[in-house]
Write a protein that holds these residues in place. Structure first.
Motif, short mmCIF file in Angstrom:
data_model
loop_
_atom_site.label_atom_id
_atom_site.label_comp_id
_atom_site.label_asym_id
_atom_site.label_seq_id
_atom_site.Cartn_x
_atom_site.Cartn_y
_atom_site.Cartn_z
N GLY A 1 0.78 -1.22 0.00
CA GLY A 1 0.00 0.00 0.00
C GLY A 1 0.81 1.27 0.00
O GLY A 1 0.25 2.36 0.14
N SER A 2 2.13 1.18 -0.17
CA SER A 2 2.97 2.39 -0.16
C SER A 2 3.07 3.04 -1.54
O SER A 2 3.70 4.07 -1.68
CB SER A 2 4.37 2.05 0.37
OG SER A 2 4.97 1.04 -0.43
N GLY A 3 2.48 2.43 -2.56
CA GLY A 3 2.43 3.06 -3.87
C GLY A 3 3.51 2.63 -4.84
O GLY A 3 3.81 3.35 -5.80
N ARG B 1 2.00 4.81 3.77
CA ARG B 1 1.12 3.91 3.03
C ARG B 1 -0.16 4.67 2.70
O ARG B 1 -0.61 5.48 3.51
CB ARG B 1 0.80 2.66 3.84
CG ARG B 1 2.04 2.04 4.46
CD ARG B 1 1.72 0.77 5.19
NE ARG B 1 2.81 0.44 6.11
CZ ARG B 1 2.94 -0.72 6.72
NH1 ARG B 1 2.04 -1.67 6.51
NH2 ARG B 1 3.95 -0.96 7.53
N TYR B 2 -0.72 4.39 1.56
CA TYR B 2 -1.88 5.15 1.14
C TYR B 2 -3.13 4.29 0.98
O TYR B 2 -4.25 4.77 1.04
CB TYR B 2 -1.61 5.83 -0.22
CG TYR B 2 -1.81 4.89 -1.38
CD1 TYR B 2 -3.03 4.82 -2.04
CD2 TYR B 2 -0.81 4.01 -1.77
CE1 TYR B 2 -3.23 3.92 -3.06
CE2 TYR B 2 -1.00 3.12 -2.78
CZ TYR B 2 -2.21 3.07 -3.43
OH TYR B 2 -2.41 2.17 -4.43
N THR C 1 2.84 5.98 10.22
CA THR C 1 3.06 5.38 8.90
C THR C 1 1.97 4.39 8.51
O THR C 1 2.07 3.73 7.48
CB THR C 1 4.42 4.65 8.87
OG1 THR C 1 4.40 3.59 9.83
CG2 THR C 1 5.55 5.59 9.19
N LEU C 2 0.91 4.30 9.33
CA LEU C 2 -0.16 3.34 9.02
C LEU C 2 -1.09 3.84 7.93
O LEU C 2 -1.82 3.06 7.33
CB LEU C 2 -0.99 3.06 10.28
CG LEU C 2 -0.28 2.30 11.40
CD1 LEU C 2 -1.21 2.18 12.60
CD2 LEU C 2 0.15 0.91 10.92
N GLY C 3 -1.09 5.13 7.66
CA GLY C 3 -1.99 5.70 6.66
C GLY C 3 -2.78 6.84 7.25
O GLY C 3 -2.60 7.24 8.41
N VAL C 4 -3.70 7.39 6.46
CA VAL C 4 -4.47 8.55 6.88
C VAL C 4 -5.97 8.27 6.93
O VAL C 4 -6.73 9.05 7.49
CB VAL C 4 -4.21 9.76 5.95
CG1 VAL C 4 -2.76 10.19 6.04
CG2 VAL C 4 -4.58 9.42 4.51
N LEU C 5 -6.42 7.17 6.33
CA LEU C 5 -7.84 6.86 6.27
C LEU C 5 -8.28 6.11 7.52
O LEU C 5 -7.61 5.18 7.97
CB LEU C 5 -8.16 6.03 5.03
CG LEU C 5 -7.82 6.66 3.68
CD1 LEU C 5 -8.08 5.66 2.57
CD2 LEU C 5 -8.61 7.93 3.47
N GLU C 6 -9.40 6.53 8.09
CA GLU C 6 -9.95 5.85 9.26
C GLU C 6 -11.08 4.91 8.82
O GLU C 6 -11.77 5.16 7.84
CB GLU C 6 -10.49 6.87 10.26
CG GLU C 6 -9.43 7.76 10.89
CD GLU C 6 -8.50 6.99 11.82
OE1 GLU C 6 -8.88 5.90 12.29
OE2 GLU C 6 -7.38 7.49 12.08
#
Length: 611
Positions: free
Chosen positions: A243-245, A404-405, A429-434
């Motif tokens: 998921g890091s692109g 990660r995105y 670093t887990l991402g931004v989406l909840e």
């Protein structure tokens, strides 16, 4: 200093673009400039914003005037050495970009715009008087540019040497790009402009909903953007978690190479047959040329088949695949000149390549051929692959992606807890989406597991989620489970695709089809879905199926408690396989563990067969 987006200059720009960028970055703070922004799917050279002139899209051409043979609105014929080549006309190119800007900044009703929008050309190597003299005696260059909206070399030189370049540049802009109507410059407007232009790097992902035709547009973050735009040469190993692109960077990198060199031959190699089709789809969304005359996407065994002049069959025998690899390397070593035509080589799923495959890639490289290989060692699924072999390539440097995105923070944290990693992954670093924590269920057997999965996905469909955004993934050796899953989904009125059925199904698989994907985890490496259900035999969990994260607050404590277990246990291929399955989910993850009545062996990593 002006605001430059991105803040660092891409490495593969032309000398003229580099010069213009260096000039712009020394302007006062109220100037904002984007280099290589995506305008509704195409990449411009520069877009400049000033409070007094609005947005100006500028196309920079390094040409000398004596190189120009003729020009019309669409194309320019350039004399390069002993031959002539056709290039896009800068006047027509800048005007086409302007039309895209107008579509992006149109007010409701379609007759007015949020701010003035203009276009022009920059010629760092052509003087204004030189062009005027040529124009008087040769009408063939009439449509090369419009002098009233062009910055020529002499003007650029005067600006570079001016004591107050900001004030002088503003006067030049007022003369060439006067504001046609009044608009109110404000912080909210500038924020809106930045939001619409976004990051300098946008990647369009194939749409999944055939009814709306919507596509997902992903803006790469600064770290991804740097890797996508700045790797103009050399050999790089790009490491990144799921998921890091990584795949997005490879696709964008291929696009940038081709746009800077339209005659370049670019090879993208991957391991997974289904992933190759997905990458082609991503490139097709950008209208980039596919195949030998453009960007060629090949699964690694297809490359071997081409080298050997015969198809590689899909078999269970590891010895067969080892023999094929050895034969391909031997053929390359004997006839290397026949395959020495790729100008850039990009590799996805590099962790799955065997030493022999890495040797084959190395033989394809000329001394100046750039190589970018992307990998995640946590997704290392094959016993005979050796990710560390890539570091044996001379000049190979390693870069890492931290963010990660793809998935929600909850899914990412859950997958990390399953992986039982030696190092703690920080929350940042887990991402931004909840989202919601994944669900874990238990079934008495395959049939109950299939019914549970189908009922859950049917409910998701009723909530409005397209079928194409759903996947049910299983382990490779789960007997008749695929049939049970497809039957259960059909009873709930849902369409299915089964790419793991055979080689032809993998090659035909189209992720944009509005149907639920039923597949092995292996065949979906590199893919992602909004909703993923994993259906797995309980015995393969080795007692760990209940030892998963319950909530985000318990992350650190759960990781600390797992220290003793990490000392006692070693990771198995099945741990990596489940991790891959979990990280295919973007928004919703469910895991159904079922009991097996028989004593069927499963979960062992295959050492050779293609996926």
């Amino acid at each position: 200093m002006a605001t430059m987006i991105p803040a660092t200059l891409p490495e593969d720009v032309t000398e003229g673009e580099r010069r213009f960028y260096r000039f712009l970055e020394k302007l006062p703070v109220f100037f904002t400039a984007w280099i290589n922004p995506s305008l509704d799917g195409v990449t411009a050279d520069f877009v400049l914003y000033t409070p007094k002139n609005g947005l100006i899209v500028l196309e920079v051409k390094d040409w000398a005037l004596d190189q120009v043979v003729s020009a019309d609105r669409n194309a320019v014929r350039l004399r390069l050495g002993w031959k002539e080549e056709k290039r896009t006309c800068p006047l027509g190119q800048s005007q086409s970009y302007l039309n895209r800007l107008k579509a992006m900044f149109q007010k409701p009703g379609g007759k007015e715009f949020l701010l003035p929008l203009q276009c022009g050309v920059v010629f760092p190597n052509i003087r204004r008087e030189e062009y005027a003299n040529r124009l008087r005696r040769d009408a063939a260059v009439l449509e090369l540019t419009n002098p009233s909206t062009t910055l020529f070399r002499d003007e650029l030189e005067d600006l570079e040497h001016a004591s107050d370049r900001g004030e002088l540049f503003q006067r030049v802009l007022n003369a060439h790009f006067p504001c046609r109507f009044f608009y109110e410059h404000s912080t909210p407007l500038l924020q809106s402009v930045k939001q619409k232009l976004g990051s300098a790097v946008l990647v369009e992902l194939p749409g999944r909903d055939w009814r709306s035709g919507e596509k997902r547009l992903v803006a790469l973050d600064a770290e991804q953007e740097r890797e996508a735009l700045h790797l103009s040469g050399g050999r790089r190993l790009l490491r990144g978690s799921a998921g890091s692109g990584k795949t997005l960077i490879l696709v964008r990198r291929a696009e940038e190479i081709w746009k800077s060199r339209p005659s370049a031959h670019i090879l993208i190699l991957c391991f997974n047959l289904s992933l190759a089709g997905y990458i082609r789809r991503m490139l097709s969304e950008k209208a980039l040329p596919l195949g030998r005359d453009g960007i060629e996407v090949l699964p690694v065994f297809d490359l071997m088949a081409r080298i050997l002049g015969d198809r590689v069959e899909e078999r269970e025998s590891a010895d067969y695949y080892q023999t094929i690899q050895a034969m391909a390397v031997e053929e390359l070593e004997a006839n290397r000149d026949r395959y020495d035509f790729w100008d850039a080589v990009l590799v996805d799923e590099a962790q799955d390549f065997t030493p022999m495959m890495v040797r084959m890639v190395r033989l394809l490289l000329k001394e100046s051929t750039p190589l970018l290989a992307a990998m995640d060692t946590e997704q290392h699924l094959y016993a005979d692959s050796r990710p560390e072999t890539w570091l044996d390539i001379p000049g190979m440097k390693t870069f890492s992606l931290k963010g990660r995105y793809r998935s929600t923070r909850q899914i990412t944290a859950f997958a990390e807890a399953w992986l039982n990693a030696e190092h703690y992954v920080p929350d940042g670093t887990l991402g931004v989406l909840e989202g919601e924590m994944p669900q874990v269920c238990h079934a008495s057997g395959r049939e109950e597991a299939a019914a549970m999965a189908a009922a859950d996905l049917a409910a998701m469909r009723r909530s409005g989620l397209p079928q194409g955004e759903m996947a049910v993934l299983y382990a490779r050796t789960d007997g008749n489970l695929p049939g049970l899953l497809m039957d259960a989904l059909a009873r709930n009125g849902m369409m299915t695709l089964w790419p793991a059925e055979d080689e032809r199904a993998k090659r035909r698989y189209d992720i944009t089809t509005d149907a639920v994907t039923v597949s092995t985890i292996h065949s979906m490496k590199g893919m992602d879905f909004a909703c993923v259900t994993l259906v797995l035999p309980r015995e393969l969990g080795e007692g760990r199926e209940r030892m998963l994260l319950k909530n985000m607050a318990s992350r650190r404590a759960a990781w600390e408690e797992g220290k003793d277990r990490r000392d006692r246990e070693s990771a198995t291929p099945f741990h990596a396989l489940v991790y891959v399955g979990m990280t295919r989910a973007r928004q919703r993850l469910s895991i159904i563990w079922y009991d097996k009545a028989d004593n069927e062996a499963g979960g062992k990593s295959a050492s050779g067969p293609r996926t």
